[in-house]
Design a protein around this motif. Structure first.
Motif, PDB file in Angstrom:
ATOM      1  N   GLY A   1      -1.805   6.354  -5.689  1.00  0.00           N
ATOM      2  CA  GLY A   1      -2.551   7.221  -4.791  1.00  0.00           C
ATOM      3  C   GLY A   1      -4.047   6.988  -4.824  1.00  0.00           C
ATOM      4  O   GLY A   1      -4.838   7.934  -4.737  1.00  0.00           O
ATOM      5  N   ASP A   2      -4.487   5.692  -4.949  1.00  0.00           N
ATOM      6  CA  ASP A   2      -5.915   5.421  -5.045  1.00  0.00           C
ATOM      7  C   ASP A   2      -6.618   5.520  -3.700  1.00  0.00           C
ATOM      8  O   ASP A   2      -7.826   5.678  -3.646  1.00  0.00           O
ATOM      9  N   ILE A   3      -5.864   5.415  -2.605  1.00  0.00           N
ATOM     10  CA  ILE A   3      -6.440   5.606  -1.268  1.00  0.00           C
ATOM     11  C   ILE A   3      -5.955   6.960  -0.762  1.00  0.00           C
ATOM     12  O   ILE A   3      -4.777   7.127  -0.450  1.00  0.00           O
ATOM     13  N   ARG A   4      -6.840   7.923  -0.703  1.00  0.00           N
ATOM     14  CA  ARG A   4      -6.426   9.293  -0.451  1.00  0.00           C
ATOM     15  C   ARG A   4      -5.742   9.467   0.896  1.00  0.00           C
ATOM     16  O   ARG A   4      -4.756  10.189   1.003  1.00  0.00           O
ATOM     17  N   PHE A   5      -6.267   8.798   1.934  1.00  0.00           N
ATOM     18  CA  PHE A   5      -5.662   8.987   3.248  1.00  0.00           C
ATOM     19  C   PHE A   5      -4.270   8.364   3.287  1.00  0.00           C
ATOM     20  O   PHE A   5      -3.356   8.913   3.912  1.00  0.00           O
ATOM     21  N   ASP A   6      -4.102   7.199   2.634  1.00  0.00           N
ATOM     22  CA  ASP A   6      -2.769   6.605   2.550  1.00  0.00           C
ATOM     23  C   ASP A   6      -1.787   7.569   1.888  1.00  0.00           C
ATOM     24  O   ASP A   6      -0.658   7.753   2.345  1.00  0.00           O
ATOM     25  N   ARG A   7      -2.220   8.179   0.804  1.00  0.00           N
ATOM     26  CA  ARG A   7      -1.328   9.107   0.093  1.00  0.00           C
ATOM     27  C   ARG A   7      -1.027  10.326   0.956  1.00  0.00           C
ATOM     28  O   ARG A   7       0.106  10.829   0.947  1.00  0.00           O
ATOM     29  N   LEU A   8      -1.997  10.808   1.688  1.00  0.00           N
ATOM     30  CA  LEU A   8      -1.769  11.939   2.585  1.00  0.00           C
ATOM     31  C   LEU A   8      -0.710  11.588   3.623  1.00  0.00           C
ATOM     32  O   LEU A   8       0.239  12.356   3.848  1.00  0.00           O
TER      33      LEU A   8
ATOM     34  N   ALA B   1       0.536   4.073  -2.714  1.00  0.00           N
ATOM     35  CA  ALA B   1       0.315   5.472  -2.325  1.00  0.00           C
ATOM     36  C   ALA B   1       1.329   6.390  -3.001  1.00  0.00           C
ATOM     37  O   ALA B   1       1.016   7.537  -3.334  1.00  0.00           O
TER      38      ALA B   1
ATOM     39  N   TRP C   1       2.814  10.470   1.546  1.00  0.00           N
ATOM     40  CA  TRP C   1       3.462  11.473   0.709  1.00  0.00           C
ATOM     41  C   TRP C   1       3.628  12.816   1.418  1.00  0.00           C
ATOM     42  O   TRP C   1       4.693  13.435   1.355  1.00  0.00           O
ATOM     43  N   GLU C   2       2.592  13.272   2.116  1.00  0.00           N
ATOM     44  CA  GLU C   2       2.648  14.605   2.716  1.00  0.00           C
ATOM     45  C   GLU C   2       3.295  14.608   4.097  1.00  0.00           C
ATOM     46  O   GLU C   2       4.016  15.547   4.439  1.00  0.00           O
TER      47      GLU C   2
ATOM     48  N   ARG D   1       0.829  -1.209   0.000  1.00  0.00           N
ATOM     49  CA  ARG D   1       0.000   0.000   0.000  1.00  0.00           C
ATOM     50  C   ARG D   1       0.865   1.262   0.000  1.00  0.00           C
ATOM     51  O   ARG D   1       0.470   2.300  -0.548  1.00  0.00           O
TER      52      ARG D   1
END
Length: 352
Positions: free
Chosen positions: A67-74, A63, A77-78, A59
């Protein structure tokens, strides 16, 4: 003119053509660098998935790429990626800095930690924190100025009939001791809040770093790396001795001066961003050279080893006593102290 040594499948050579010096390296250091890079990336994925919100490695990769799972990407990545990226970049910078300094001084203990560059950077940061109110960018600028000023003072004091490696280390240790006393005095005279802030920065930490800190650090690191490309062959020539280096067309004193300046630039960058992180610059060149089985300090293995060391130590700092996080400098000091003790025991057995 050329000078070289054949180590089986590995080749170390220095060639001079019209006053220009070039080097050749063999297969093993390249393979070692590839393996270490893979290990560093694996640790990076592990760190990106670790924390109060754990994310499995697959995952994490999704991410980063989809980045299909927005919270994972947040989260990945952020929140976590800037810290991991800076750990890798600053670890590489410290590894290169230590490798340069150990070659220039001709001493395996030649390190920015011991010669006072880190201490001078801490002095500059303390002045900004305690007298000017702090702030990330002013503190970073103060640390950068302090490290560069200390390097200039050490080199001026050591510059007598040429820049001697041993003299540079002795003068650096003396200047470091004096600056350490100044730093203690500054902290003791400060109010409690400012002193605690200064102490936290002085431990070396990657906490609170974001993408706003990544771009300036990577730009400065790229500029320093570009400056190192034409200077790197001088290291190979200096390792063969001053007389051989001069025969190869290298201006020894000038080369040492410029190489020390580059070493300071890499160290000052890391210190300005994350505070004085000890022992990575000392240990990474040793470990990289042993893994590559190189006859002398190799910049590539030192850089990748430094990146792997700092990323791993930062992961340990976050997870060993979770939910309480330690400054990464505390972990690097512990790991570096153990490695230094190992080196001393090994050297004692060899000479005994």
């Amino acid at each position: 003119m050329s000078a070289g040594i054949d180590f089986g499948r590995r080749v170390f050579a220095v060639r001079s053509r019209g006053g220009r010096v070039s080097t050749l390296v063999g297969l093993r250091p390249v393979l070692v660098c590839a393996v270490l890079i893979a290990a560093a990336l694996a640790v990076a994925v592990l760190v990106l998935g670790s924390g109060d919100y754990p994310i499995p490695p697959l995952r994490v990769l999704r991410a980063l790429s989809v980045g299909d799972i927005r919270f994972d990407r947040l989260v990945v990545w952020e929140w976590r990626a800037p810290r991991v990226l800076l750990a890798l970049a600053l670890g590489a910078a410290l590894g290169v800095s230590g490798a340069i300094l150990q070659t220039v001084t001709g001493n395996p203990l030649g390190s920015p930690d011991l010669i006072g560059f880190n201490t001078g950077a801490y002095t500059g940061a303390l002045i900004v924190i305690l007298l000017l109110g702090g702030g990330h960018y002013p503190t970073a600028a103060g640390a950068l100025a302090g490290g560069l000023a200390t390097a200039a003072v050490v080199q001026l004091l050591a510059l007598r009939d040429g820049l001697s490696g041993l003299r540079l280390i002795i003068v650096g240790i003396g200047v470091s001791a004096m600056l350490a006393a100044v730093n203690t005095w500054l902290v003791l005279r400060a109010d409690l809040a400012a002193a605690m802030s200064a102490a936290a920065w002085g431990a070396g930490t990657l906490d609170g770093l974001s993408w706003a800190h990544v771009t300036p650090a990577l730009v400065v690191l790229a500029v320093a790396a570009l400056g190192l490309i034409p200077a790197a062959p001088w290291l190979r020539a200096l390792e063969l001795g001053d007389d051989t280096a001069r025969a190869l067309g290298v201006r020894v004193d000038r080369a040492r001066l410029l190489l020390v300046g580059l070493s300071v630039a890499f160290t000052a960058l890391a210190t300005a961003v994350a505070g004085p992180i000890a022992f990575v610059a000392l240990a990474a060149p040793h470990i990289g050279r042993r893994l590559a089985r190189a006859p002398a300090t190799a910049l590539g293995p030192a850089a990748v080893t430094g990146a792997l060391l700092l990323a791993t130590c930062d992961w340990l700092a976050q997870r060993v006593f979770a939910p309480t996080a330690l400054p990464v400098g505390v972990v690097t000091v512990s790991v570096g102290g153990l490695y230094l003790a190992y080196l001393l025991i090994l050297e004692t057995r060899r000479t005994g």
